[in-house]
Design a protein around this motif. Structure first.
Motif, PDB file in Angstrom:
ATOM      1  N   LEU A  37      21.926 -34.832 -19.526  1.00 41.12           N
ATOM      2  CA  LEU A  37      23.050 -35.153 -20.418  1.00 41.12           C
ATOM      3  C   LEU A  37      23.901 -33.941 -20.790  1.00 41.12           C
ATOM      4  N   ARG A  38      23.404 -32.739 -20.502  1.00 37.22           N
ATOM      5  CA  ARG A  38      24.147 -31.536 -20.929  1.00 37.22           C
ATOM      6  C   ARG A  38      25.538 -31.484 -20.302  1.00 37.22           C
ATOM      7  N   ARG A  39      26.532 -31.218 -21.147  1.00 39.32           N
ATOM      8  CA  ARG A  39      27.911 -31.140 -20.677  1.00 39.32           C
ATOM      9  C   ARG A  39      28.765 -30.501 -21.762  1.00 39.32           C
ATOM     10  N   SER A  40      29.969 -30.106 -21.402  1.00 39.75           N
ATOM     11  CA  SER A  40      30.924 -29.580 -22.382  1.00 39.75           C
ATOM     12  C   SER A  40      31.869 -30.690 -22.823  1.00 39.75           C
ATOM     13  N   THR A  41      32.187 -30.680 -24.111  1.00 36.06           N
ATOM     14  CA  THR A  41      33.068 -31.708 -24.685  1.00 36.06           C
ATOM     15  C   THR A  41      34.158 -31.019 -25.486  1.00 36.06           C
ATOM     16  N   ARG A  42      35.380 -31.533 -25.376  1.00 35.98           N
ATOM     17  CA  ARG A  42      36.512 -30.913 -26.077  1.00 35.98           C
ATOM     18  C   ARG A  42      37.245 -31.890 -26.975  1.00 35.98           C
ATOM     19  N   GLU A  43      36.671 -33.059 -27.194  1.00 38.10           N
ATOM     20  CA  GLU A  43      37.252 -34.025 -28.139  1.00 38.10           C
ATOM     21  C   GLU A  43      36.150 -34.456 -29.089  1.00 38.10           C
ATOM     22  N   LEU A  84      41.200 -20.461 -29.206  1.00 37.24           N
ATOM     23  CA  LEU A  84      42.591 -20.643 -28.801  1.00 37.24           C
ATOM     24  C   LEU A  84      42.893 -22.094 -28.431  1.00 37.24           C
ATOM     25  N   GLN A  85      41.930 -22.988 -28.629  1.00 38.65           N
ATOM     26  CA  GLN A  85      42.142 -24.402 -28.296  1.00 38.65           C
ATOM     27  C   GLN A  85      42.274 -25.211 -29.590  1.00 38.65           C
ATOM     28  N   ASP A  86      43.110 -26.251 -29.554  1.00 38.09           N
ATOM     29  CA  ASP A  86      43.446 -26.973 -30.792  1.00 38.09           C
ATOM     30  C   ASP A  86      42.237 -27.605 -31.482  1.00 38.09           C
ATOM     31  N   VAL A 104      21.739 -24.358 -27.723  1.00 40.44           N
ATOM     32  CA  VAL A 104      22.576 -25.274 -28.506  1.00 40.44           C
ATOM     33  C   VAL A 104      23.025 -26.447 -27.626  1.00 40.44           C
ATOM     34  N   TYR A 105      23.394 -26.149 -26.384  1.00 38.65           N
ATOM     35  CA  TYR A 105      23.774 -27.236 -25.457  1.00 38.65           C
ATOM     36  C   TYR A 105      22.644 -28.268 -25.334  1.00 38.65           C
ATOM     37  N   LEU A 106      21.427 -27.781 -25.151  1.00 34.92           N
ATOM     38  CA  LEU A 106      20.316 -28.720 -24.922  1.00 34.92           C
ATOM     39  C   LEU A 106      19.978 -29.481 -26.195  1.00 34.92           C
ATOM     40  N   THR A 162      29.363 -30.503 -27.659  1.00 32.85           N
ATOM     41  CA  THR A 162      29.520 -29.050 -27.822  1.00 32.85           C
ATOM     42  C   THR A 162      30.284 -28.455 -26.660  1.00 32.85           C
ATOM     43  N   VAL A 163      30.843 -27.275 -26.883  1.00 37.44           N
ATOM     44  CA  VAL A 163      31.376 -26.471 -25.780  1.00 37.44           C
ATOM     45  C   VAL A 163      31.265 -24.991 -26.157  1.00 37.44           C
ATOM     46  N   PHE A 164      30.742 -24.207 -25.244  1.00 35.71           N
ATOM     47  CA  PHE A 164      30.648 -22.744 -25.368  1.00 35.71           C
ATOM     48  C   PHE A 164      32.015 -22.187 -25.003  1.00 35.71           C
ATOM     49  N   ARG A 165      32.506 -21.209 -25.760  1.00 35.86           N
ATOM     50  CA  ARG A 165      33.899 -20.807 -25.563  1.00 35.86           C
ATOM     51  C   ARG A 165      34.099 -19.295 -25.504  1.00 35.86           C
ATOM     52  N   GLY A 166      34.832 -18.903 -24.443  1.00 32.40           N
ATOM     53  CA  GLY A 166      35.252 -17.505 -24.338  1.00 32.40           C
ATOM     54  C   GLY A 166      36.714 -17.330 -24.707  1.00 32.40           C
ATOM     55  N   ALA A 167      37.449 -18.421 -24.793  1.00 37.86           N
ATOM     56  CA  ALA A 167      38.874 -18.353 -25.156  1.00 37.86           C
ATOM     57  C   ALA A 167      38.983 -18.164 -26.671  1.00 37.86           C
ATOM     58  N   VAL A 168      38.749 -16.934 -27.076  1.00 43.07           N
ATOM     59  CA  VAL A 168      38.707 -16.564 -28.491  1.00 43.07           C
ATOM     60  C   VAL A 168      39.465 -15.247 -28.626  1.00 43.07           C
ATOM     61  N   THR A 199      31.337 -12.005 -29.546  1.00 45.83           N
ATOM     62  CA  THR A 199      31.141 -12.223 -28.111  1.00 45.83           C
ATOM     63  C   THR A 199      31.777 -13.553 -27.694  1.00 45.83           C
ATOM     64  N   PHE A 200      31.183 -14.646 -28.118  1.00 43.97           N
ATOM     65  CA  PHE A 200      31.655 -15.984 -27.772  1.00 43.97           C
ATOM     66  C   PHE A 200      31.593 -16.868 -29.007  1.00 43.97           C
ATOM     67  N   ALA A 201      32.149 -18.055 -28.880  1.00 42.60           N
ATOM     68  CA  ALA A 201      32.045 -19.058 -29.938  1.00 42.60           C
ATOM     69  C   ALA A 201      31.575 -20.364 -29.296  1.00 42.60           C
TER      70      ALA A 201
END
Ligand SMILES: Cc1cc2nc3c(=O)[nH]c(=O)nc-3n(C[C@H](O)[C@H](O)[C@H](O)COP(=O)(O)O)c2cc1C
Length: 176
Positions: free
Chosen positions: A9-15, A88-90, A131-133, A142-148, A166-168
Motif C-alpha cells: 500500500l505504500r505510496r506518495s499522496t498529494r491531496e 513549495l507545493q500548495d 513514516v511511509y509504512l 503521506t509524501v516525503f519532500r525535497g521541494a523545500v 534536510t527534507f520534509a
C-alpha cells in the motif's frame, strides 16, 4: 497489518482531506518514525555512527513541536502556523501535519560539510520510510519532500546556525 501488506500500500499522496490526526495517531507515528525501541536508547530507524543527528519537528495549524524520543514526548517550539513555509507545493499549507527533518551539523564536525548533508539525508530517509509504512498501515496519506526552501524554513524555525533542514514530509488522510 503485516509488513508485506503495508509495503503493497505504500505510496506518495498529494491531496489531503481536512480530517485531523488524533494525538494518539501522532504519538504512534512519531514512535514509528524514530522512537526508542531498545533498552540502550536505539531507535526504530538506523542512524549514522550511533550519533542521532536528526530532530523531527511537527508543524500543524496549532504551531510547531519537536519530538523528544528519549521521553517519547513533544516539546513546544513555535506557536505560529508555519505549514505554508514547509514546502513549495500548495497542499503543504492545508494538510494537517508536516514533519520537518532537521539535522544537527555540530554533531558531524569530523565530516566535510557536503558529507554532513549526505549522511543527514540518509538518516532522514530512513525515518521517512518508517513514516511511509506507518501511514500505509493506518490508512494515512503521506509524501516525503525535497521541494523545500530549506534556508527560509530554517529561519522560520529559528534554528541555530549549525542546524539545517534536510527534507520534509506531509501527513494526513487521503481525500475520500
Ligand atoms: C528524496 C526524495 C525527495 C522527494 N521530493 C518530493 C517533493 O518535493 N514533492 C513531492 O511531491 N514528492 C517528492 N518525493 C516523492 C516522489 O516523487 C515519489 O516517491 C516518487 O514519485 C514515487 O512515487 P511513490 O512514492 O508513490 O511510489 C520525493 C521522494 C524522495 C525519495
Amino acid at each position: 497489518m503485516p509488513l508485506m501488506a503495508a509495503l503493497k500500500l505504500r505510496r506518495s499522496t498529494r491531496e489531503y482531506s481536512d480530517h485531523q490526526l488524533s494525538l494518539q495517531t501522532l504519538s504512534d507515528m512519531l514512535w514509528a518514525a524514530c522512537g526508542v525501541n531498545r533498552r540502550g536508547g536505539e531507535r526504530t530507524a538506523p542512524y549514522w555512527r550511533h550519533i542521532m543527528v536528526i530532530d523531527v519537528y511537527a508543524a500543524t495549524a496549532d504551531g510547531v513541536q519537536v519530538y523528544e524520543p528519549t521521553t517519547h514526548s513533544m516539546m513546544p517550539h513555535l506557536h505560529e502556523d508555519i505549514r505554508a513555509q514547509t514546502g513549495l507545493q500548495d497542499f503543504v499549507a492545508t494538510a494537517p501535519l508536516n514533519l520537518i527533518y532537521v539535522a544537527h551539523g555540530e554533531r558531524m564536525l569530523d565530516l566535510p560539510a557536503a558529507e554532513r548533508r549526505l549522511y543527514a539525508s540518509v538518516d532522514a530517509g530512513f525515518i521517512g520510510q518508517n513514516v511511509y509504512l506507518f501511514c500505509a498501515a493506518r490508512g494515512l496519506a503521506t509524501v516525503f519532500r525535497g521541494a523545500v526552501d530549506t534556508v527560509n524554513l530554517a529561519q522560520t524555525l529559528k534554528l541555530p546556525e549549525e542546524q539545517f533542514v534536510t527534507f520534509a514530509q506531509t501527513v494526513g488522510y487521503p481525500q475520500p
